[in-house]
Design a protein around this motif. Sequence first.
Motif, PDB file in Angstrom:
ATOM      1  N   HIS A  88       0.838  -1.209   0.000  1.00 56.87           N
ATOM      2  CA  HIS A  88       0.000   0.000   0.000  1.00 56.87           C
ATOM      3  C   HIS A  88       0.870   1.255   0.000  1.00 56.87           C
ATOM      4  N   LEU A  89       0.988   1.842  -1.194  1.00 54.59           N
ATOM      5  CA  LEU A  89       1.805   3.046  -1.350  1.00 54.59           C
ATOM      6  C   LEU A  89       0.996   4.279  -1.740  1.00 54.59           C
ATOM      7  N   ALA A  90      -0.253   4.094  -2.193  1.00 55.31           N
ATOM      8  CA  ALA A  90      -1.057   5.223  -2.657  1.00 55.31           C
ATOM      9  C   ALA A  90      -1.279   6.217  -1.523  1.00 55.31           C
ATOM     10  N   ALA A  91      -0.999   7.493  -1.800  1.00 53.75           N
ATOM     11  CA  ALA A  91      -1.154   8.524  -0.768  1.00 53.75           C
ATOM     12  C   ALA A  91      -0.921   9.896  -1.373  1.00 53.75           C
ATOM     13  N   MET A  92      -1.466  10.915  -0.704  1.00 49.75           N
ATOM     14  CA  MET A  92      -1.018  12.283  -0.955  1.00 49.75           C
ATOM     15  C   MET A  92       0.304  12.420  -0.219  1.00 49.75           C
ATOM     16  N   ALA A  93       1.396  12.455  -0.967  1.00 53.68           N
ATOM     17  CA  ALA A  93       2.722  12.357  -0.347  1.00 53.68           C
ATOM     18  C   ALA A  93       3.420  13.699  -0.208  1.00 53.68           C
ATOM     19  N   SER A  94       2.681  14.781  -0.289  1.00 53.00           N
ATOM     20  CA  SER A  94       3.264  16.115  -0.248  1.00 53.00           C
ATOM     21  C   SER A  94       2.974  16.807   1.075  1.00 53.00           C
ATOM     22  N   VAL A  95       4.019  17.218   1.783  1.00 52.12           N
ATOM     23  CA  VAL A  95       3.829  17.993   3.009  1.00 52.12           C
ATOM     24  C   VAL A  95       3.160  19.338   2.713  1.00 52.12           C
ATOM     25  N   PRO A 153      -5.708  19.861   4.360  1.00 50.41           N
ATOM     26  CA  PRO A 153      -5.647  18.774   5.344  1.00 50.41           C
ATOM     27  C   PRO A 153      -6.818  17.801   5.239  1.00 50.41           C
ATOM     28  N   VAL A 154      -7.993  18.291   4.823  1.00 51.06           N
ATOM     29  CA  VAL A 154      -9.143  17.401   4.682  1.00 51.06           C
ATOM     30  C   VAL A 154      -8.919  16.424   3.528  1.00 51.06           C
ATOM     31  N   GLY A 155      -8.414  16.946   2.407  1.00 49.32           N
ATOM     32  CA  GLY A 155      -8.104  16.081   1.271  1.00 49.32           C
ATOM     33  C   GLY A 155      -7.030  15.063   1.614  1.00 49.32           C
ATOM     34  N   CYS A 156      -6.061  15.486   2.397  1.00 44.20           N
ATOM     35  CA  CYS A 156      -4.993  14.571   2.826  1.00 44.20           C
ATOM     36  C   CYS A 156      -5.573  13.436   3.669  1.00 44.20           C
ATOM     37  N   THR A 157      -6.469  13.778   4.578  1.00 42.26           N
ATOM     38  CA  THR A 157      -7.084  12.763   5.430  1.00 42.26           C
ATOM     39  C   THR A 157      -7.926  11.796   4.608  1.00 42.26           C
ATOM     40  N   GLU A 158      -8.671  12.320   3.641  1.00 48.81           N
ATOM     41  CA  GLU A 158      -9.505  11.470   2.787  1.00 48.81           C
ATOM     42  C   GLU A 158      -8.640  10.507   1.987  1.00 48.81           C
ATOM     43  N   ASN A 159      -7.563  11.033   1.385  1.00 50.68           N
ATOM     44  CA  ASN A 159      -6.689  10.213   0.540  1.00 50.68           C
ATOM     45  C   ASN A 159      -5.866   9.208   1.344  1.00 50.68           C
ATOM     46  N   ASN A 160      -5.361   9.643   2.469  1.00 50.07           N
ATOM     47  CA  ASN A 160      -4.375   8.836   3.188  1.00 50.07           C
ATOM     48  C   ASN A 160      -4.963   7.977   4.292  1.00 50.07           C
ATOM     49  N   VAL A 161      -5.907   8.518   5.042  1.00 56.62           N
ATOM     50  CA  VAL A 161      -6.442   7.785   6.185  1.00 56.62           C
ATOM     51  C   VAL A 161      -7.722   7.032   5.828  1.00 56.62           C
ATOM     52  N   SER A 172       6.319   6.853   6.823  1.00 57.70           N
ATOM     53  CA  SER A 172       7.324   7.894   6.601  1.00 57.70           C
ATOM     54  C   SER A 172       8.004   8.292   7.895  1.00 57.70           C
ATOM     55  N   SER A 173       9.258   8.669   7.775  1.00 58.60           N
ATOM     56  CA  SER A 173       9.986   9.205   8.926  1.00 58.60           C
ATOM     57  C   SER A 173       9.398  10.534   9.388  1.00 58.60           C
ATOM     58  N   ALA A 174       8.529  11.131   8.568  1.00 55.41           N
ATOM     59  CA  ALA A 174       7.890  12.393   8.950  1.00 55.41           C
ATOM     60  C   ALA A 174       7.096  12.268  10.243  1.00 55.41           C
ATOM     61  N   TYR A 187       0.254  15.649   6.612  1.00 56.84           N
ATOM     62  CA  TYR A 187       0.783  14.451   5.954  1.00 56.84           C
ATOM     63  C   TYR A 187       1.367  13.487   6.985  1.00 56.84           C
ATOM     64  N   ALA A 188       2.217  14.002   7.865  1.00 60.19           N
ATOM     65  CA  ALA A 188       2.843  13.162   8.883  1.00 60.19           C
ATOM     66  C   ALA A 188       1.794  12.586   9.826  1.00 60.19           C
ATOM     67  N   ALA A 189       0.796  13.404  10.185  1.00 64.07           N
ATOM     68  CA  ALA A 189      -0.272  12.930  11.064  1.00 64.07           C
ATOM     69  C   ALA A 189      -1.065  11.806  10.400  1.00 64.07           C
ATOM     70  N   SER A 190      -1.249  11.905   9.085  1.00 72.07           N
ATOM     71  CA  SER A 190      -1.997  10.863   8.373  1.00 72.07           C
ATOM     72  C   SER A 190      -1.248   9.539   8.387  1.00 72.07           C
ATOM     73  N   LYS A 191       0.063   9.584   8.235  1.00 74.07           N
ATOM     74  CA  LYS A 191       0.857   8.359   8.253  1.00 74.07           C
ATOM     75  C   LYS A 191       0.851   7.729   9.651  1.00 74.07           C
ATOM     76  N   ALA A 192       0.971   8.568  10.680  1.00 76.88           N
ATOM     77  CA  ALA A 192       0.927   8.058  12.052  1.00 76.88           C
ATOM     78  C   ALA A 192      -0.437   7.436  12.347  1.00 76.88           C
ATOM     79  N   SER A 193      -1.496   8.065  11.850  1.00 81.33           N
ATOM     80  CA  SER A 193      -2.852   7.529  12.049  1.00 81.33           C
ATOM     81  C   SER A 193      -3.003   6.164  11.395  1.00 81.33           C
ATOM     82  N   CYS A 194      -2.485   6.040  10.189  1.00 80.40           N
ATOM     83  CA  CYS A 194      -2.583   4.761   9.474  1.00 80.40           C
ATOM     84  C   CYS A 194      -1.846   3.652  10.220  1.00 80.40           C
ATOM     85  N   GLU A 195      -0.699   3.981  10.798  1.00 80.50           N
ATOM     86  CA  GLU A 195       0.029   2.982  11.577  1.00 80.50           C
ATOM     87  C   GLU A 195      -0.829   2.467  12.741  1.00 80.50           C
TER      88      GLU A 195
END
Length: 310
Positions: free
Chosen positions: A75-82, A89-97, A120-122, A144-152
């Motif tokens: 699973h690599l699909a994501a909004m990967a831009s800080v 942030p809403v679009g980031c949450t929709e795409n990533n989380v 991400s290390s972010a 972006y970093a918050a979305s990755k932490a949430s997914c974990e």
Amino acid sequence: MKNKNILITGGLGFIGSHIADELIDNNKITIVDNLSTGALKNLKNPEHENLKIVIEDLSNANLDELLKDIDYIFHLAAMASVPLSVDDPVGCTENNVNATIKLLESAVKNDVKKIIFSSSSAVYGENLNMPLKESELPMPTSPYAASKASCELYLQSFYDSYGLNYTALRYFNVFGPKQDKNSQYAAVIPNFISALLEGRQPVIYGDGEQTRDFIFVKDIVQANIKACESDYNGIVNVASGKKLSVNRLYEIIKETLGSDVEAEYLPERAGDIKHSLADVSNLEKINFKSDSDNFEEQLKETINWFKTVL
């Protein structure tokens, strides 16, 4: 890995396409990608008989249909831009989380054996406890970093609640062929290389003394495969375990290209972190070790690829 049915989300992107190219001869690959940053040209053979490509946003895809008979998910699909995540942030949450939660739910329904998540290390933010260990509490400084932490956390919860196996790979600074210099958040290495090859003055944000832990994309590919084959459930840093300043990096690239162009220094960007260095001891849990001793050769391979496309 052989004779498996594999789904790669974001499989036309920089890292996803490398994973697809590595696995396609011996496995059935399905790629789902919305082409926001990926491209068909990233694949060595987009017409391969073992390949199915679905051009669709993961949020809108019929996941139960896509995941029927799938063994493993990368699973690599994501909004990967800080910067983009700061703007939206809403679009980031929709795409990533939200899309990830839907994917996990469908994975459980369809008895997927394991999901390998590109984190991400972010997530570490401005944590000063170098080298960074996976046990550190996340300190995200961007959506972006918050979305990755949430997914974990969702991955851990689906493992605990439903028995869905996973490994979350926290990538540090990935570089290599096929990296998009025009992306919203292009990494520093392709920016430097492309600027010098095109006769432009490269930009360094901040004073250049920020440090990064660089990892070659082919190492990322092998880490994904090793994680998939392992029994380990949890989070793993994927990095070299070595730090390099942006200024020193630029000097190496200048020397490699025989350039004497000096960089332009601009103010720091919102959400960027100052220092990043990984503790890589957890890599042994997935039976992997990075090829970090060959950094300059990896950099040359990357430069040579950019010479062919610029």
